[in-house]
Write an enzyme that holds these catalytic residues in place. Sequence first.
Site, mmCIF file in Angstrom:
data_model
loop_
_atom_site.group_PDB
_atom_site.id
_atom_site.type_symbol
_atom_site.label_atom_id
_atom_site.label_comp_id
_atom_site.label_asym_id
_atom_site.label_seq_id
_atom_site.Cartn_x
_atom_site.Cartn_y
_atom_site.Cartn_z
ATOM 1 N N ARG A 106 0.867 -1.192 0.000
ATOM 2 C CA ARG A 106 0.000 0.000 0.000
ATOM 3 C C ARG A 106 0.903 1.242 0.000
ATOM 4 N NH1 ARG A 106 -4.980 0.092 4.026
ATOM 5 N NH2 ARG A 106 -5.842 1.397 2.361
ATOM 6 N N GLN A 213 -15.319 1.341 7.205
ATOM 7 C CA GLN A 213 -14.512 1.183 8.431
ATOM 8 C C GLN A 213 -15.189 1.807 9.647
ATOM 9 O OE1 GLN A 213 -13.301 2.013 5.451
ATOM 10 N NE2 GLN A 213 -11.196 1.353 5.150
ATOM 11 N N ASP A 254 -2.777 8.958 7.730
ATOM 12 C CA ASP A 254 -1.847 7.973 7.153
ATOM 13 C C ASP A 254 -0.489 8.579 6.870
ATOM 14 O OD1 ASP A 254 -4.707 7.017 6.408
ATOM 15 O OD2 ASP A 254 -3.376 5.280 6.324
ATOM 16 N N ASN A 264 -5.607 11.255 4.844
ATOM 17 C CA ASN A 264 -6.394 10.300 5.643
ATOM 18 C C ASN A 264 -7.495 9.744 4.749
ATOM 19 O OD1 ASN A 264 -6.875 8.961 8.172
ATOM 20 N ND2 ASN A 264 -8.720 10.185 8.399
ATOM 21 N N LYS A 265 -8.267 8.849 5.307
ATOM 22 C CA LYS A 265 -9.325 8.161 4.554
ATOM 23 C C LYS A 265 -10.171 9.127 3.733
ATOM 24 C CE LYS A 265 -9.896 4.703 4.285
ATOM 25 N NZ LYS A 265 -9.280 4.007 3.109
HETATM 26 O O1 MRU Z 1 -7.746 2.106 4.317
HETATM 27 P P1 MRU Z 1 -7.543 2.059 5.800
HETATM 28 O O2 MRU Z 1 -8.673 1.420 6.534
HETATM 29 O O3 MRU Z 1 -6.199 1.473 6.157
HETATM 30 O O4 MRU Z 1 -7.505 3.585 6.229
HETATM 31 C C1 MRU Z 1 -7.235 3.900 7.567
HETATM 32 C C2 MRU Z 1 -7.275 5.349 7.861
HETATM 33 O O5 MRU Z 1 -7.482 6.175 7.006
HETATM 34 C C3 MRU Z 1 -6.928 5.759 9.273
HETATM 35 O O6 MRU Z 1 -7.627 6.909 9.645
HETATM 36 C C4 MRU Z 1 -5.426 6.038 9.371
HETATM 37 O O7 MRU Z 1 -4.698 4.959 8.875
HETATM 38 C C5 MRU Z 1 -4.997 6.322 10.753
HETATM 39 S S1 MRU Z 1 -5.049 4.880 11.764
HETATM 40 C C6 MRU Z 1 -4.611 5.277 13.329
#
Ligand code: MRU
Length: 362
Positions: A106, A213, A254, A264-265
């Site tokens: 990723r 999520q 992230d 972030n997401k």
């Molecule tokens: O695609 P994901 O579920 O890995 O995305 C996660 C997020 O966007 C979280 O907010 C981020 O990784 C921070 S986790 C403490």
Amino acid sequence: MGKNKISKSDPTVFGTSENTETLRWNSGELFLLDQTKLPLVVVEEKQESVEQVWHSIKQLKVRGAPAIGVAAAYGLLIGIREQTALNLKEFLWEIENKAAYLESARPTAVNLKWALIRMLECSKTYSGNDSRGLFKQLEEEAILIHEEDVQLCQRIGVNGVSLIKEGMGVLTHCNAGALATTGIGTATAPMYLAHENGVQFCVYADETRPLLQGARLTSWELNKAGLDVTLLTDNMVAHIMSQDLIDLVITGTDRVAANGDVANKIGTHGVAVLARHFGIPFYVACPYSTIDLNTGEGKDIVIEEREAEEVLNFGKRRTTPEEMKVRNPAFDVTPHELVTGLITEKGIIRAPFAENLLKEYL
Ligand code: MRU
């Protein structure tokens, strides 16, 4: 470590309704809680190969920036554990090779790269001449990364807890919770500690399309811990904010660029814009392992584009006509101007971010 029942259908899957740890390393074996099955099925999957770990990261069986860093450190051990008979030079080459492979799972969460670089740096400090000794040193490093992650979450919680006051509505997006880390989460850490302190407040969790999520993970883990949590679909945020129900937003991230822009997401940027419109503070929680001073600004962050299938279907059900064109960026970038503060293990970092991040993290 809990009483695992071996599933008859798949010998590599261990089922338990008790163990909800994101991951665990047990006598040289890596077990991941399969987050794609939550909340309906709570099941761990034993990781047998580095390829399996790669796919587990790619498919989001383990996800969330800090958790994939820890999983990758252990995943590297899985990838090299059967090669300790190689001479040191060949073994080091294997380590580099497997680390590069895992990093490709990723692109956006910098913790993945961070943990693997840390493992590589650790391998360079090895002073012995036997590959088995180096493996042992790397195992100790992975365990250290894991233990440190637990501590970092706790520190983030301590530094952010006072933001949450009696009667507040606190919105979060995606899952930056215990499931996204190996501790009490990043965005959720202040929430767990405020709850422990007896503060009465309400969490609003965005559903977080397309992989849900928020609905599947955040609402599940907060509910289980006894917090007051209300689920929203992503398109409800403006309305709920306009009703004065949200006093504070805390999300995870992230990757934080050197100027304070945060990836972030997908959907986080929209939430931040709305928070600014309604005058609501927007905080982002993260450990130092998510801060990437080598990336100047948000536009330099690689945004993962995922398969169209995730958008074309709701769960396993097709919801669109055939032949639809689809975009599926998994993350977006919130410009630092919209960020009230970064809740980190060192405290709350505020603007000017470029200056203050350098001061704290160079
Ligand atoms: O695609 P994901 O579920 O890995 O995305 C996660 C997020 O966007 C979280 O907010 C981020 O990784 C921070 S986790 C403490």
